[in-house]
Design an enzyme around this catalytic site. Sequence first.
Site, PDB file in Angstrom:
ATOM      1  N   GLY A  18     104.980 -25.324   0.220  1.00 39.12           N
ATOM      2  CA  GLY A  18     103.652 -25.608   0.747  1.00 39.12           C
ATOM      3  C   GLY A  18     103.513 -25.532   2.253  1.00 39.12           C
ATOM      4  O   GLY A  18     102.645 -26.196   2.830  1.00 39.12           O
ATOM      5  N   ASN A  20     102.340 -23.032   3.899  1.00 39.34           N
ATOM      6  CA  ASN A  20     101.006 -22.464   4.165  1.00 39.34           C
ATOM      7  C   ASN A  20      99.913 -23.511   3.952  1.00 39.34           C
ATOM      8  O   ASN A  20      98.931 -23.544   4.692  1.00 39.34           O
ATOM      9  CB  ASN A  20     100.757 -21.243   3.279  1.00 39.34           C
ATOM     10  N   LYS A  97     102.078 -18.734 -10.626  1.00 41.17           N
ATOM     11  CA  LYS A  97     101.551 -18.514 -11.972  1.00 41.17           C
ATOM     12  C   LYS A  97     100.368 -17.566 -11.897  1.00 41.17           C
ATOM     13  O   LYS A  97      99.682 -17.494 -10.867  1.00 41.17           O
ATOM     14  CB  LYS A  97     101.062 -19.845 -12.562  1.00 41.17           C
ATOM     15  N   HIS A 115     100.211 -12.821   0.538  1.00 36.83           N
ATOM     16  CA  HIS A 115     101.433 -12.138   0.107  1.00 36.83           C
ATOM     17  C   HIS A 115     102.217 -11.722   1.357  1.00 36.83           C
ATOM     18  O   HIS A 115     101.632 -11.192   2.310  1.00 36.83           O
ATOM     19  CB  HIS A 115     101.074 -10.903  -0.732  1.00 36.83           C
ATOM     20  N   ASP A 156      98.072  -9.050  -7.363  1.00 38.14           N
ATOM     21  CA  ASP A 156      98.429  -8.318  -6.130  1.00 38.14           C
ATOM     22  C   ASP A 156      97.637  -7.039  -5.937  1.00 38.14           C
ATOM     23  O   ASP A 156      97.995  -6.203  -5.119  1.00 38.14           O
ATOM     24  CB  ASP A 156      99.937  -7.962  -6.092  1.00 38.14           C
TER      25      ASP A 156
HETATM   26  C1  GRF Z   1     104.663 -17.378   1.146  1.00 37.87           C
HETATM   27  O1  GRF Z   1     105.543 -16.418   1.659  1.00 37.87           O
HETATM   28  C2  GRF Z   1     103.483 -16.692   0.507  1.00 37.87           C
HETATM   29  O2  GRF Z   1     103.110 -15.514   1.120  1.00 37.87           O
HETATM   30  C3  GRF Z   1     104.007 -16.406  -0.872  1.00 37.87           C
HETATM   31  O3  GRF Z   1     104.790 -17.517  -1.209  1.00 37.87           O
HETATM   32  C4  GRF Z   1     105.283 -18.133  -0.023  1.00 37.87           C
HETATM   33  C5  GRF Z   1     104.866 -19.564  -0.065  1.00 37.87           C
HETATM   34  O4  GRF Z   1     105.448 -20.340   0.953  1.00 37.87           O
HETATM   35  N1  GRF Z   1     102.939 -16.084  -1.790  1.00 37.87           N
HETATM   36  P1  GRF Z   1     104.955 -21.829   1.185  1.00 37.87           P
HETATM   37  O5  GRF Z   1     105.065 -22.573  -0.137  1.00 37.87           O
HETATM   38  O6  GRF Z   1     103.551 -21.778   1.692  1.00 37.87           O
HETATM   39  O7  GRF Z   1     105.909 -22.393   2.202  1.00 37.87           O
END
Ligand code: GRF
Length: 200
Positions: A18, A20, A97, A115, A156
């Site tokens: 998490g 992001n 998922k 992504h 995607d």
């Molecule tokens: C990120 O690299 C995102 O692009 C991908 O999964 C990863 C998640 O990282 N879809 P986090 O859980 O936000 O640290």
Amino acid sequence: MSLSASHPSIAVLCSGGGSNLQALIDRVGCGDLEARIAWVASNNGDSFALERARRAGIPAHHVSARTEGSPEGVERRLLELVDRHDIRVLVLAGYMKVLPAAVIRALPGRVVNIHPSLLPAFGGKGMYGVHVHEAVLQSGAQWTGVTIHLVTENYDEGPVLRQRVAAVVPGDTPASLGARVLALEHDTLWREVRALLERT
Ligand code: GRF
């Protein structure tokens, strides 16, 4: 803090650490992103994303076929969470998922995924986490980056909303490249969420 009730509500789905999500929480906190994170959900009850949400005072839900009894139960629960909180934008931030089609249809043009490559390069089956960066290094590409795209029923493959480029540098390992891309993700996701909120 800009957790004003007048701000549009967003929700975030995660499966892992998490980071992001944390970047979004921080941008909401400092007022750069005028939104309210109404809830966070994860298919994984041990996801640190749920803990990050709780620490920020955001309702955190474990929603999986196990907690809901079936895949249909997951769909029902997510739809209920979207409806009940009047979610404007749903963000998939490391959600591993496939999102039920009914949820995508409930928020047309308003579900985004992040992504860690320049799609369509290094996307699709098996292209997640460190595998993406391994494949980039193996290909000899000099550039990679971040893609934010709309989520459609073909994973995607939804329309690209925003991309940013990161250099591959000599001596990069999957870990060093992944860290560079992740830092770029953190500075990119909130910008696209803000832009999407402004135009929806
Ligand atoms: C990120 O690299 C995102 O692009 C991908 O999964 C990863 C998640 O990282 N879809 P986090 O859980 O936000 O640290």
